[in-house]
Scaffold this active site. Structure first.
Site, PDB file in Angstrom:
ATOM      1  N   LYS A 111       1.074   4.110  -3.048  1.00  0.00           N
ATOM      2  CA  LYS A 111       0.813   5.547  -2.870  1.00  0.00           C
ATOM      3  C   LYS A 111       2.060   6.382  -3.191  1.00  0.00           C
ATOM      4  CE  LYS A 111      -3.524   5.821  -1.251  1.00  0.00           C
ATOM      5  NZ  LYS A 111      -4.600   6.544  -1.963  1.00  0.00           N
ATOM      6  N   TYR A 163       0.853  -1.207   0.000  1.00  0.00           N
ATOM      7  CA  TYR A 163       0.000   0.000   0.000  1.00  0.00           C
ATOM      8  C   TYR A 163       0.883   1.248   0.000  1.00  0.00           C
ATOM      9  CZ  TYR A 163      -3.050   3.624   2.036  1.00  0.00           C
ATOM     10  OH  TYR A 163      -3.738   4.787   2.293  1.00  0.00           O
TER      11      TYR A 163
HETATM   12  N1  LIG Z   1      -9.100   8.784   5.878  1.00  0.00           N
HETATM   13  C1  LIG Z   1      -7.784   8.900   6.051  1.00  0.00           C
HETATM   14  O1  LIG Z   1      -7.286   9.189   7.161  1.00  0.00           O
HETATM   15  C2  LIG Z   1      -6.831   8.680   4.897  1.00  0.00           C
HETATM   16  C3  LIG Z   1      -5.481   8.543   5.197  1.00  0.00           C
HETATM   17  C4  LIG Z   1      -4.584   8.349   4.159  1.00  0.00           C
HETATM   18  C5  LIG Z   1      -5.029   8.322   2.850  1.00  0.00           C
HETATM   19  N2  LIG Z   1      -6.361   8.460   2.573  1.00  0.00           N
HETATM   20  C6  LIG Z   1      -6.755   8.407   1.170  1.00  0.00           C
HETATM   21  O2  LIG Z   1      -7.765   9.356   0.891  1.00  0.00           O
HETATM   22  C7  LIG Z   1      -8.673   8.835  -0.089  1.00  0.00           C
HETATM   23  C8  LIG Z   1     -10.102   8.881   0.433  1.00  0.00           C
HETATM   24  O3  LIG Z   1     -10.135   8.232   1.678  1.00  0.00           O
HETATM   25  P1  LIG Z   1     -11.461   8.118   2.563  1.00  0.00           P
HETATM   26  O4  LIG Z   1     -10.993   7.779   3.928  1.00  0.00           O
HETATM   27  O5  LIG Z   1     -12.349   9.303   2.338  1.00  0.00           O
HETATM   28  O6  LIG Z   1     -12.127   6.816   1.894  1.00  0.00           O
HETATM   29  P2  LIG Z   1     -13.607   6.214   2.064  1.00  0.00           P
HETATM   30  O7  LIG Z   1     -13.444   4.754   1.806  1.00  0.00           O
HETATM   31  O8  LIG Z   1     -14.205   6.644   3.348  1.00  0.00           O
HETATM   32  O9  LIG Z   1     -14.402   6.877   0.857  1.00  0.00           O
HETATM   33  C9  LIG Z   1     -14.078   6.487  -0.456  1.00  0.00           C
HETATM   34  C10 LIG Z   1     -15.200   6.862  -1.400  1.00  0.00           C
HETATM   35  O10 LIG Z   1     -14.901   6.250  -2.656  1.00  0.00           O
HETATM   36  C11 LIG Z   1     -15.979   5.416  -3.079  1.00  0.00           C
HETATM   37  N3  LIG Z   1     -15.381   4.314  -3.845  1.00  0.00           N
HETATM   38  C12 LIG Z   1     -14.693   3.253  -3.374  1.00  0.00           C
HETATM   39  N4  LIG Z   1     -14.275   2.467  -4.395  1.00  0.00           N
HETATM   40  C13 LIG Z   1     -14.719   3.067  -5.541  1.00  0.00           C
HETATM   41  C14 LIG Z   1     -14.609   2.758  -6.910  1.00  0.00           C
HETATM   42  N5  LIG Z   1     -13.954   1.664  -7.316  1.00  0.00           N
HETATM   43  N6  LIG Z   1     -15.172   3.601  -7.821  1.00  0.00           N
HETATM   44  C15 LIG Z   1     -15.831   4.707  -7.418  1.00  0.00           C
HETATM   45  N7  LIG Z   1     -15.984   5.043  -6.126  1.00  0.00           N
HETATM   46  C16 LIG Z   1     -15.426   4.244  -5.195  1.00  0.00           C
HETATM   47  C17 LIG Z   1     -16.657   5.002  -1.785  1.00  0.00           C
HETATM   48  O11 LIG Z   1     -17.997   4.587  -2.015  1.00  0.00           O
HETATM   49  C18 LIG Z   1     -16.557   6.301  -0.993  1.00  0.00           C
HETATM   50  O12 LIG Z   1     -17.562   7.219  -1.371  1.00  0.00           O
HETATM   51  C19 LIG Z   1      -8.183   7.404  -0.413  1.00  0.00           C
HETATM   52  O13 LIG Z   1      -7.375   7.430  -1.564  1.00  0.00           O
HETATM   53  C20 LIG Z   1      -7.342   7.048   0.809  1.00  0.00           C
HETATM   54  O14 LIG Z   1      -6.315   6.112   0.501  1.00  0.00           O
HETATM   55  C21 LIG Z   1      -7.272   8.617   3.571  1.00  0.00           C
END
Ligand SMILES: NC(=O)c1ccc[n+]([C@@H]2O[C@H](COP(=O)([O-])OP(=O)(O)OC[C@H]3O[C@@H](n4cnc5c(N)ncnc54)[C@H](O)[C@@H]3O)[C@@H](O)[C@H]2O)c1
Length: 271
Positions: free
Chosen positions: A161, A157
């Protein structure tokens, strides 16, 4: 720059695509962009609760149910919009921690499919139009603090990234003369459906946020959306090829932790 002189909307007249744009960070980005006048195409596999904006005079939000990892997804998006701003937000760590040696090629491929492949495919499909329209643009890729810091049990992962960040930097050079900026946002500790801290952390442990994060609280999707808005807008017109960290200071802290009793330590003890 007009945006510095006017308190008005920052994205008036722009079109944006947000992948995973209904929930979590992507949902907040969709709402913020629309509130600032952009017409936003919000793509998601779960359109059960689409983001709404109640700001007068805001841009339009169009929600489309689409798996952005599907082979035909990029072409479908190109048929739906001609964006100025693309936010590659879909990504996931996919599973509980597991050592690299316990994984195999199918696991590695799945991690890159969910985090990387669709970013390349969508960009490759939308970029020629962005270049030929000559309006410039902004491509924002959601990475993670773990592209900059280790995460044992999630080595692939973090590699996926980090690959996005390296790609984004090089793309910034390839398309600087087109006025198309490429930047990454590296979040950490943001409370979303993917990382639901209110479920993961017991109420009696909530005070410990002041030990875990320099800013002493979890982040919100809106904390990230504000930075995405900046990167999409003319306010960041001279910013490209870089990463903005939205992590409450966790990357800066590295291995340093505040002591409950005051001061700092890089030698935390198990309770
Ligand atoms: N939340 C955190 O603390 C955090 C930390 C590091 C990185 N990130 C990155 O930020 C981004 C968003 O994270 P998040 O926590 O909001 O994620 P989340 O899983 O809460 O939300 C993701 C959204 O994407 C949609 N989704 C998932 N797979 C999909 C697909 N194949 N096609 C279309 N839509 C799809 C889901 O339905 C949801 O609406 C991600 O790339 C994640 O790796 C988040």
């Amino acid at each position: 720059m007009d945006a510095l002189r006017s308190p008005g909307p920052l994205l008036t007249g722009m079109r944006a695509v947000v992948t995973g744009g209904c929930h979590g960070i992507g949902g907040a980005v969709t709402r913020a962009f629309a509130a600032h006048g952009a017409d936003v195409l919000s793509l998601d596999v779960d359109v059960s609760a689409p983001p709404a904006t109640d700001v007068h005079g805001a841009g339009r939000i169009e929600v489309v149910e689409l798996d952005v990892t599907a082979p035909s997804a990029a072409q479908r998006v190109a048929e739906l919009t001609e964006p100025d701003v693309v936010v590659h937000n879909v990504g996931h760590f996919l599973r509980a921690p597991r050592l690299f040696q316990e994984e195999g090629p199918a696991d590695w491929a799945e991690m890159f499919r969910i985090n990387v492949d669709h970013v390349f495919a969508l960009t490759a499909t939308l970029l020629p139009g962005m270049v030929s329209r000559g309006r410039g643009g902004s491509v924002i890729t959601m990475t993670t603090v773990e592209a900059h810091r280790a995460i044992p049990g999630h080595a692939v992962y973090s590699g996926a990234k980090a690959a996005l960040e390296a790609w984004s930097r090089s793309m910034a050079l390839e398309h600087g003369r087109d006025g198309i900026r490429f930047n990454a946002i590296a979040p950490d500790l943001i409370e979303t459906p993917q990382v639901p801290y209110h479920q993961l952390v017991d109420e009696e442990d909530w005070w410990r946020w002041r030990l875990w994060a320099p800013l002493a609280r979890p982040g919100t999707p809106e904390d990230v959306a504000g930075v995405a808005l900046f990167l999409a807008s003319p306010l960041s017109g001279y910013v490209t090829g870089t990463t903005l960290h939205v992590d409450g200071g966790s990357r800066a802290a590295g291995g340093w932790f505040p002591r409950a009793s005051g001061g700092w330590t890089n030698r935390p003890r198990d309770p």
